[in-house]
Design a protein around this motif. Structure first.
Motif, mmCIF file in Angstrom:
data_model
loop_
_atom_site.group_PDB
_atom_site.id
_atom_site.type_symbol
_atom_site.label_atom_id
_atom_site.label_comp_id
_atom_site.label_asym_id
_atom_site.label_seq_id
_atom_site.Cartn_x
_atom_site.Cartn_y
_atom_site.Cartn_z
ATOM 1 N N LEU B 192 59.465 -72.131 -39.768
ATOM 2 C CA LEU B 192 59.370 -70.830 -39.121
ATOM 3 C C LEU B 192 60.722 -70.152 -39.159
ATOM 4 N N THR B 195 61.350 -66.549 -35.658
ATOM 5 C CA THR B 195 60.268 -66.206 -34.736
ATOM 6 C C THR B 195 60.717 -66.375 -33.295
ATOM 7 N N GLY B 197 60.323 -68.535 -31.128
ATOM 8 C CA GLY B 197 59.317 -69.037 -30.204
ATOM 9 C C GLY B 197 58.207 -68.061 -29.861
ATOM 10 N N ASN B 199 54.782 -66.578 -30.726
ATOM 11 C CA ASN B 199 53.687 -66.956 -31.620
ATOM 12 C C ASN B 199 53.123 -65.786 -32.409
ATOM 13 N N GLU B 200 53.176 -64.586 -31.823
ATOM 14 C CA GLU B 200 52.539 -63.428 -32.462
ATOM 15 C C GLU B 200 53.159 -63.106 -33.818
ATOM 16 N N ILE B 202 54.409 -65.227 -36.077
ATOM 17 C CA ILE B 202 54.433 -66.311 -37.071
ATOM 18 C C ILE B 202 53.984 -65.782 -38.432
ATOM 19 N N ARG B 203 53.013 -64.877 -38.415
ATOM 20 C CA ARG B 203 52.545 -64.329 -39.693
ATOM 21 C C ARG B 203 53.409 -63.161 -40.166
#
Lengths: 163, 353
Positions: B192, B195, B197, B199-200, B202-203
């Motif tokens: 990663l 990011t 931490g 999560n939104e 990650i992409r």
């Protein structure tokens, strides 16, 4: 050039933005160095390319910073107090709106947001505001939740109707 | 050559039944709608509407999907001209002169120029597609990472050259774009990046989110700074404006031809419609005798990116059909649709049908 009190000059803004972007470049370098920005056993590590992007952000914004600091150009106004005030009247409610979206869902929050702007900035009568503030979120709800099946943040009101 | 003409007319024969014409109309309308809605890109739109085509015959389905694709290509230009918000990445360059024209009250002319240029670019690209497909397929196979890098580098250098601001500001902005694109899951190592931490992300960041944020919100703030008058960019488009604009357009044939060439080249190689529109705009600015006035609402500044974007959008189908490599995200979804219909794009497509 003498500027009105409270006016922000372009030079000040350039220095501020350059510092901000230097900070951003530092963050990019830091995080990519953390995950590995060197040549690993199987080729470049995950942070290799972004690390050098960070270096370039930092270097380019440092040059912009130095150019702004040592600039001999006459001071140019960036924004006058009245202009800043009218921008804040948009920015502050929008920040509140984003916070509220997570609490009560995007559709109710949008209805309130629309009504607020139409009333405060547009000075429309309530009979114009009410249908628009209700119908626009309703149409968006139909469009995204029912036809396109795109889930957006929802709150207690949508829960009540079973969505 | 004769075979290609034969095949083309056979294609027209199939396409020009009244049902297929109806599907074309529906497809174009839906496509324009998708292009105008800034949140729904061509790729998303084609993906969402893909299930609609499951009840159709394969030919009609392919016709409708292609029409949605072209509709979306053009729809992006409308919001660029009227609101300075590009609906699609490739219409960013259209805002440079399209929006100033709308501000001057020439929105109708800008839109006419946009759709005429689109038509010209597409038409030429279709002709190129028909006759050059076999030759180009062989050439494009030789395109490797080094060539892609060269094309992209040329595009980014032309950004630096075109800008009115200092070069280091442009470099810093471009690199921020690269950094934003690097956010999220690394597809090679699975690590990663940046990011922190959350999560939104990650992409990663969606391109459209960045475009709407940077263009749309910036535009709104500027409007607020200059007072609350949302600059009336209502387009009064009527046949007279269209005819007047058409009368002016032949003057810019050099720009249009150059835009088409740039577009075909970038579409086939496949650089894509977005770099094509920027490069065509940059070239037009450099070579036009009114180059200094670009950005203030020149008709030529609308013609250049629109011809290139549409020529590229069309010729991006060439590597998709001949090599199975989509030239743009939308082409990738279209590829998925064709696969569902049992077509196997790739070097074997032309031999298997």
């Amino acid at each position: 050039m003498n500027l009105e009190r409270g006016t922000v000059s372009t030079r000040t803004m350039e220095i501020a933005v350059a510092l901000l972007i230097m900070g951003l470049g530092a963050v990019v370098m830091y995080d990519n160095w953390r995950i590995g920005a060197r040549w690993g056993e199987y080729g470049p590590q995950a942070g290799y390319f972004p690390f050098y992007i960070g270096v370039m952000i930092f270097a380019a914004s440092t040059i912009v910073f130095l150019q702004a600091v040592f600039s001999r150009k006459p001071r140019q106004p960036f924004a006058e107090p009245a202009q800043l005030k009218s921008i804040m009247s948009l920015v502050v409610p929008t920040i509140i709106y984003i916070g509220v979206v997570y609490a009560i869902g995007i559709y109710i929050a949008s209805a309130i947001y629309l009504a607020y702007f139409m009333r405060v900035l547009g000075r429309y009568p309530w009979r114009t505001i009410a249908p628009i503030a209700i119908c626009v979120p309703a149409v968006l709800f139909m469009l995204f939740e029912i036809w396109f099946l795109v889930p957006l943040p929802k709150g207690p009101v949508e829960d009540f109707f079973g969505y | 050559m004769i075979e290609a003409v034969d095949a083309l007319f056979h294609g027209f024969n199939v396409a020009l039944t009244w049902q297929n014409m109806l599907f074309m109309l529906v497809g174009i309308v839906l496509g324009v709608l998708i292009g105008v809605l800034p949140g729904l890109g061509g790729a998303n739109g084609v993906a969402i509407l893909l299930p609609l085509t499951f009840s159709m015959s394969p030919t009609s389905a392919i016709i409708m999907l292609s029409c949605i694709y072209w509709g979306a290509l053009f729809g992006g230009a409308i919001t660029s001209v009227l609101f300075n918000i590009p609906g699609e990445p490739w219409s960013v360059a259209t805002t440079f002169d399209g929006y100033p024209m709308a501000q001057k009250g020439q929105a109708g002319e800008a839109l006419t120029a946009a759709f005429t240029s689109s038509f010209f670019g597409t038409l030429i690209a279709v002709i190129v597609l028909t006759f050059l497909a076999p030759l180009v397929a062989a050439f494009a196979l030789k395109f490797g990472p080094a060539e892609f890098f060269a094309v992209q580098l040329l595009t980014f250098c032309s950004f630096v050259g075109m800008s009115r601001e200092g070069p280091f500001k442009v470099i810093a902005s471009m690199m921020i774009g690269f950094a934003l694109a690097a956010v999220g899951l690394d597809t090679v190592t699975g690590q990663l990046r940046m990011t922190f931490g959350i999560n939104e992300i990650i992409r990663g960041f969606d391109f459209l989110v960045a475009v709407i944020g940077l263009f749309g919100i910036g535009e709104i703030l500027l409007t607020m700074e200059e007072g609350f008058t949302l600059k009336g960019t209502s387009a009064k488009i009527n046949p007279r404006v269209v005819l007047q604009t058409w009368a002016k357009l032949p003057k810019y044939w050099v720009t249009a031809v150059r835009g088409t060439l740039v577009g075909c080249w970038m579409g086939i190689t496949p650089g894509g419609a977005t770099p094509a529109s920027f490069m065509s705009y940059g070239l037009a600015k450099r070579f036009s005798k009114d180059g200094a006035k670009f950005g203030t609402g020149q008709l030529e500044g609308v013609v250049a990116p629109e011809t290139a974007a549409h020529a590229a959008g069309t010729s991006a189908l060439l590597p998709m059909l001949t090599l199975g490599i989509p030239g743009s995200p939308t082409a990738a979804v279209l590829l998925g649709g064709l696969l569902i219909w049992g077509l196997q794009p790739g070097p074997l497509l032309s031999s298997s049908c």
